[in-house]
Design a protein around this motif. Sequence first.
Motif, PDB file in Angstrom:
ATOM      1  N   LYS A   8       0.812  -1.212   0.000  1.00  0.00           N
ATOM      2  CA  LYS A   8       0.000   0.000   0.000  1.00  0.00           C
ATOM      3  C   LYS A   8       0.851   1.270   0.000  1.00  0.00           C
ATOM      4  N   LYS A   9       2.069   1.166   0.436  1.00  0.00           N
ATOM      5  CA  LYS A   9       2.925   2.356   0.498  1.00  0.00           C
ATOM      6  C   LYS A   9       3.134   2.936  -0.899  1.00  0.00           C
ATOM      7  N   GLN A  10       3.247   4.242  -0.951  1.00  0.00           N
ATOM      8  CA  GLN A  10       3.500   4.909  -2.213  1.00  0.00           C
ATOM      9  C   GLN A  10       4.905   5.508  -2.179  1.00  0.00           C
ATOM     10  N   PHE A  11       5.586   5.388  -3.271  1.00  0.00           N
ATOM     11  CA  PHE A  11       6.968   5.834  -3.338  1.00  0.00           C
ATOM     12  C   PHE A  11       7.107   6.966  -4.353  1.00  0.00           C
ATOM     13  N   ILE A  12       7.967   7.867  -4.017  1.00  0.00           N
ATOM     14  CA  ILE A  12       8.221   9.023  -4.888  1.00  0.00           C
ATOM     15  C   ILE A  12       9.486   8.753  -5.690  1.00  0.00           C
ATOM     16  N   MET A  31       5.266  15.522   1.218  1.00  0.00           N
ATOM     17  CA  MET A  31       5.657  14.137   1.444  1.00  0.00           C
ATOM     18  C   MET A  31       4.503  13.310   2.012  1.00  0.00           C
ATOM     19  N   GLN A  32       3.841  13.829   3.038  1.00  0.00           N
ATOM     20  CA  GLN A  32       2.799  13.093   3.769  1.00  0.00           C
ATOM     21  C   GLN A  32       3.373  11.740   4.237  1.00  0.00           C
ATOM     22  N   ASP A  33       2.761  10.655   3.857  1.00  0.00           N
ATOM     23  CA  ASP A  33       3.264   9.335   4.268  1.00  0.00           C
ATOM     24  C   ASP A  33       4.104   8.681   3.172  1.00  0.00           C
ATOM     25  N   PHE A  34       4.418   9.470   2.141  1.00  0.00           N
ATOM     26  CA  PHE A  34       5.183   8.892   1.045  1.00  0.00           C
ATOM     27  C   PHE A  34       6.644   8.703   1.467  1.00  0.00           C
ATOM     28  N   GLU A  35       7.316   7.841   0.767  1.00  0.00           N
ATOM     29  CA  GLU A  35       8.749   7.639   0.951  1.00  0.00           C
ATOM     30  C   GLU A  35       9.440   7.842  -0.389  1.00  0.00           C
ATOM     31  N   ILE A  36      10.675   8.260  -0.299  1.00  0.00           N
ATOM     32  CA  ILE A  36      11.447   8.516  -1.513  1.00  0.00           C
ATOM     33  C   ILE A  36      12.092   7.216  -1.970  1.00  0.00           C
ATOM     34  N   GLN A  37      11.859   6.906  -3.226  1.00  0.00           N
ATOM     35  CA  GLN A  37      12.432   5.688  -3.797  1.00  0.00           C
ATOM     36  C   GLN A  37      13.941   5.834  -3.939  1.00  0.00           C
ATOM     37  N   TYR A  38      14.679   4.817  -3.540  1.00  0.00           N
ATOM     38  CA  TYR A  38      16.122   4.844  -3.741  1.00  0.00           C
ATOM     39  C   TYR A  38      16.415   4.914  -5.239  1.00  0.00           C
ATOM     40  N   GLY A  39      17.241   5.858  -5.647  1.00  0.00           N
ATOM     41  CA  GLY A  39      17.529   6.058  -7.063  1.00  0.00           C
ATOM     42  C   GLY A  39      16.574   7.027  -7.732  1.00  0.00           C
ATOM     43  N   LEU A  69      19.289  10.051  -6.627  1.00  0.00           N
ATOM     44  CA  LEU A  69      19.419   9.978  -5.183  1.00  0.00           C
ATOM     45  C   LEU A  69      19.881   8.593  -4.748  1.00  0.00           C
ATOM     46  N   THR A  70      21.162   8.521  -4.400  1.00  0.00           N
ATOM     47  CA  THR A  70      21.770   7.285  -3.902  1.00  0.00           C
ATOM     48  C   THR A  70      22.632   7.633  -2.698  1.00  0.00           C
ATOM     49  N   THR A  71      23.228   6.629  -2.111  1.00  0.00           N
ATOM     50  CA  THR A  71      24.112   6.885  -0.974  1.00  0.00           C
ATOM     51  C   THR A  71      25.317   7.718  -1.385  1.00  0.00           C
ATOM     52  N   GLN A  72      25.675   7.667  -2.669  1.00  0.00           N
ATOM     53  CA  GLN A  72      26.810   8.461  -3.135  1.00  0.00           C
ATOM     54  C   GLN A  72      26.447   9.949  -3.262  1.00  0.00           C
ATOM     55  N   THR A  73      25.226  10.243  -3.667  1.00  0.00           N
ATOM     56  CA  THR A  73      24.818  11.643  -3.841  1.00  0.00           C
ATOM     57  C   THR A  73      24.213  12.232  -2.572  1.00  0.00           C
ATOM     58  N   LEU A  74      23.956  11.382  -1.579  1.00  0.00           N
ATOM     59  CA  LEU A  74      23.422  11.851  -0.298  1.00  0.00           C
ATOM     60  C   LEU A  74      24.383  11.484   0.834  1.00  0.00           C
ATOM     61  N   PRO A  75      25.610  11.969   0.793  1.00  0.00           N
ATOM     62  CA  PRO A  75      26.607  11.535   1.788  1.00  0.00           C
ATOM     63  C   PRO A  75      26.249  11.939   3.220  1.00  0.00           C
ATOM     64  N   ILE A  76      25.721  13.153   3.423  1.00  0.00           N
ATOM     65  CA  ILE A  76      25.413  13.593   4.780  1.00  0.00           C
ATOM     66  C   ILE A  76      24.225  12.826   5.323  1.00  0.00           C
ATOM     67  N   LYS A  85      26.883   0.697   2.555  1.00  0.00           N
ATOM     68  CA  LYS A  85      27.072   0.864   1.113  1.00  0.00           C
ATOM     69  C   LYS A  85      26.030   0.085   0.300  1.00  0.00           C
ATOM     70  N   LEU A  86      25.425  -0.943   0.895  1.00  0.00           N
ATOM     71  CA  LEU A  86      24.480  -1.768   0.159  1.00  0.00           C
ATOM     72  C   LEU A  86      23.037  -1.300   0.340  1.00  0.00           C
ATOM     73  N   PHE A  87      22.854  -0.187   0.999  1.00  0.00           N
ATOM     74  CA  PHE A  87      21.504   0.302   1.249  1.00  0.00           C
ATOM     75  C   PHE A  87      20.847   0.727  -0.057  1.00  0.00           C
ATOM     76  N   GLU A  88      19.654   0.178  -0.330  1.00  0.00           N
ATOM     77  CA  GLU A  88      18.913   0.543  -1.537  1.00  0.00           C
ATOM     78  C   GLU A  88      17.410   0.596  -1.263  1.00  0.00           C
ATOM     79  N   SER A  89      17.028   0.826  -0.043  1.00  0.00           N
ATOM     80  CA  SER A  89      15.614   0.840   0.331  1.00  0.00           C
ATOM     81  C   SER A  89      15.063   2.248   0.241  1.00  0.00           C
ATOM     82  N   PRO A  90      13.721   2.364   0.120  1.00  0.00           N
ATOM     83  CA  PRO A  90      13.096   3.690   0.183  1.00  0.00           C
ATOM     84  C   PRO A  90      13.392   4.340   1.535  1.00  0.00           C
ATOM     85  N   PHE A  91      13.361   5.662   1.556  1.00  0.00           N
ATOM     86  CA  PHE A  91      13.681   6.372   2.794  1.00  0.00           C
ATOM     87  C   PHE A  91      12.812   7.625   2.903  1.00  0.00           C
TER      88      PHE A  91
END
Length: 352
Positions: A8-12, A31-39, A69-76, A85-91
Motif C-alpha cells: 500500500k505504500k506509495q513511493f516518490i 511528502m505526507q506518508d510517502f517515501e522517496i524511492q532509492y535512485g 538519489l543514492t548513498t553516493q549523492t546523499l553523503p550527509i 554501502k548496500l543500502f537501496e531501500s526507500p527512505f
Amino acid sequence: MALMDFIKKQFIDVIHWTESDDGTLAWRFPMQDFEIQYGAQLTVRESQMAVFVNEGKVADVFGPGLHKLTTQTLPILTNLQHWDKLFESPFKSDVYFFSTRLQLDRKWGTPNPITIRDKDFGMVRMRAFGIYSYKIADPGAFYREISGTREAYRTDDLDGQLRNLVVATMSDLFGESGVPFIDMAANQIEFGRAMQEKLLPVFERYGLALDAFAVQNVSLPEELQKVLDTKIGMNIIGDMGRYTQYQAANAIPLAAQNEGGLAGIGAGLGAGMTVGQVMAQSMSQALQPGAAPAAPAAAPAPAPAVASAAAAAVSADDVVTTLEKLHALVGKGILTQAEFDAKKAELLGKLG
C-alpha cells in the motif's frame, strides 16, 4: 499483514518544483506518508536550490541539475542514517526548494522620522526611502534562521523584517559617520553604497545576498525644511551690495507705474549700492577673527528738498548712466523693450 502494508505504500521517484509568481522563497515538497524511492530523480532548475532535512537537521544541499538519489549523492544523509554501502531501500526525508532568483524592487522607507545628530542643525528628524534587491545565497542558513518548517515562505513575510533592519542600520550609519544631512542628501549614490556595505553582513547572517541598494530620497520634516530653505536663500544672497542692487532692480517696474517714479532712478540706485557696500564691508569685518568692532558708518548727507530736486536740471551723465542700467534690466527680462523706449524718450526729453 506487513506485506500488505508494504504494497500500500506509495513511493516518490521524481522530485521537482515549478515556481509560481507569488513571491515564494521557500517551498516544502509534499511528502505526507510517502517515501522517496532509492535512485529517484531530483530536478533542480537554474533559479533554485534543494535541501534535504533529516529529523530537523539540514543534510545535503543540491544546486541546479538532474540528480540521482543514492548513498553516493546523499553523503550527509547517509551518515546521519548510518546507511551502509548496500543500502537501496526507500527512505523518508523532508525536501525543501529555495528560489535563488533576484527579488527586485523591494521598497524600504522610514514610516516615522528618525532622530539623528547633525553637524549643521543639531538634533533633527529625518525621512528616507528607496529600493533594494536580494536573493537567497545560503539555503541552509535561510532555513535555520528564517523559513524553518513552514510549507511556504514568501517575500511578503520577509519584507517587514528587512525594512526594520535597514532603518536601524541607517540610524547607526548617520550616528557613526558624522556626515551632515546636506551632504547626505546631495550624495545619495554614495550614501546608498555606504548603506549596502553596512548591510551586507546583516543579510549574510540570514543566508541572503544583498545585490543592490538605492536611496531615492532623503528629506527633513516640513518645519525643518523651511529653516533649511531660509539658510540656502541667505547663502545665495551672499554679497549684500549685490542683494541691494537686486532689490532696486525689482522696484523699477513698480516705480515706473507712478508719475515721476523714475526721475531719481540714478540717485536711488547709487544710494542703494552705497548702502549695500557699507553693509557688506561691516559684515566682512565682523566675521574676520579678532577683528575690532566696526566704527559706526557716517550718517548720509541729508537729501535735497523735493522741490529743489524737481527743479534741478538733469545732467547728460546721469541720463546716460540711467539708460545703461535700464538697458541691462531689459536684458534680464525685468523691463520690456517698450518700457525702455518710453523711459529713454522721457529722459532724453528732459535734456532739452
